[in-house]
Design an enzyme around this catalytic site. Structure first.
Site, PDB file in Angstrom:
ATOM      1  N   ARG A  99       0.840  -1.202   0.000  1.00  0.00           N
ATOM      2  CA  ARG A  99       0.000   0.000   0.000  1.00  0.00           C
ATOM      3  C   ARG A  99       0.874   1.250   0.000  1.00  0.00           C
ATOM      4  O   ARG A  99       0.548   2.251  -0.647  1.00  0.00           O
ATOM      5  CB  ARG A  99      -0.901  -0.037   1.236  1.00  0.00           C
ATOM      6  CG  ARG A  99      -1.825   1.124   1.330  1.00  0.00           C
ATOM      7  CD  ARG A  99      -3.002   0.894   2.240  1.00  0.00           C
ATOM      8  NE  ARG A  99      -3.815   2.093   2.198  1.00  0.00           N
ATOM      9  CZ  ARG A  99      -3.768   3.054   3.112  1.00  0.00           C
ATOM     10  NH1 ARG A  99      -3.005   2.920   4.159  1.00  0.00           N
ATOM     11  NH2 ARG A  99      -4.506   4.129   2.974  1.00  0.00           N
ATOM     12  N   HIS A 110     -19.471  12.463  -0.314  1.00  0.00           N
ATOM     13  CA  HIS A 110     -19.877  11.287   0.455  1.00  0.00           C
ATOM     14  C   HIS A 110     -21.407  11.192   0.424  1.00  0.00           C
ATOM     15  O   HIS A 110     -22.087  12.199   0.653  1.00  0.00           O
ATOM     16  CB  HIS A 110     -19.379  11.400   1.897  1.00  0.00           C
ATOM     17  CG  HIS A 110     -19.713  10.194   2.715  1.00  0.00           C
ATOM     18  ND1 HIS A 110     -19.049   8.989   2.555  1.00  0.00           N
ATOM     19  CD2 HIS A 110     -20.651   9.987   3.667  1.00  0.00           C
ATOM     20  CE1 HIS A 110     -19.573   8.092   3.384  1.00  0.00           C
ATOM     21  NE2 HIS A 110     -20.536   8.682   4.070  1.00  0.00           N
TER      22      HIS A 110
END
Ligand code: GRF
Length: 202
Positions: free
Chosen positions: A66, A110
């Protein structure tokens, strides 16, 4: 001055399309200098091609860790020298190096009325909680999960017979209004962050 914006997505890209539409109408004083995606199969790539917006793919699956992926993503963003980075359906949590680099210059959409229902499946969370109003939020990105200062919100009623899809679709219509509007306000230098609040100069 015309701002340079970069849009970051993971999939379908309908919010990206809403930004493209607003740019093409001349409603936002900005150039979208790149679409950046972590997903080589994202449908948003086709939308970028159709709009002649350069595409940068930073394939999450191509990196061993990552950390390496995040380094590549940060390098890809820096190369574009953006005034604003727009997360429009980017489905990963950003590492702190990127968040710090773009503090005050990165916004996210969102599909909930924050601070309720952060994280994944926000519309399902809203239904399960039994709220009567749901909606979407555009906010600056900080190191918290969906917790940065709120720029604007739009709401919809939750209907008795809503399921996750019908509610998500109704919220999405509002996202397509809210996100280009927030991008416009940013690009017109109308936003000031004061603590947790975002002041909007009219
Ligand atoms: C939107 O609901 C957005 O709020 C969420 O993911 C969805 C992306 O949709 N974060 P699209 O890719 O813009 O069509």
């Amino acid at each position: 001055m015309t701002k340079r914006i970069v849009v970051v997505v993971s999939g379908r890209g309908s919010n990206f399309q809403a930004i493209i539409g607003a740019l093409q109408r001349g409603a936002i004083p900005a150039d979208c200098v790149a679409l950046v995606t972590d997903n080589p199969k994202a449908y948003a790539i086709e939308r970028a091609n159709a709009a002649k917006i350069p595409v940068v793919i930073v394939d999450y699956g191509a990196y061993a860790t990552r950390e390496l992926y995040e380094q590549a993503l940060l390098a890809a963003l820096k190369e574009q020298n953006p005034d604003l980075v727009v997360l429009a359906g980017y489905m990963r949590i950003l590492g702190s190096a990127i968040v710090r680099e773009y503090a005050g210059k990165m916004i996210n959409i969102h599909p909930a009325l924050l601070p309720s229902f952060t994280g994944l499946h926000a519309q399902r969370q809203a239904l399960e909680h039994g709220v009567k109003l749901a909606g979407c939020t555009v906010h600056f990105v900080d190191e918290s999960l969906d917790g940065g200062p709120i720029i604007l919100q739009r709401c919809v009623r939750v209907l008795d017979d809503d399921d996750e899809d019908t509610l998500a679709n109704r919220i999405l219509i509002q996202e397509h209004i809210a996100l280009p509007e927030a991008v416009r306000l940013f690009c017109e230098d109308r936003l000031t962050i004061e603590g947790r609040s975002v002041k909007v100069r009219m």
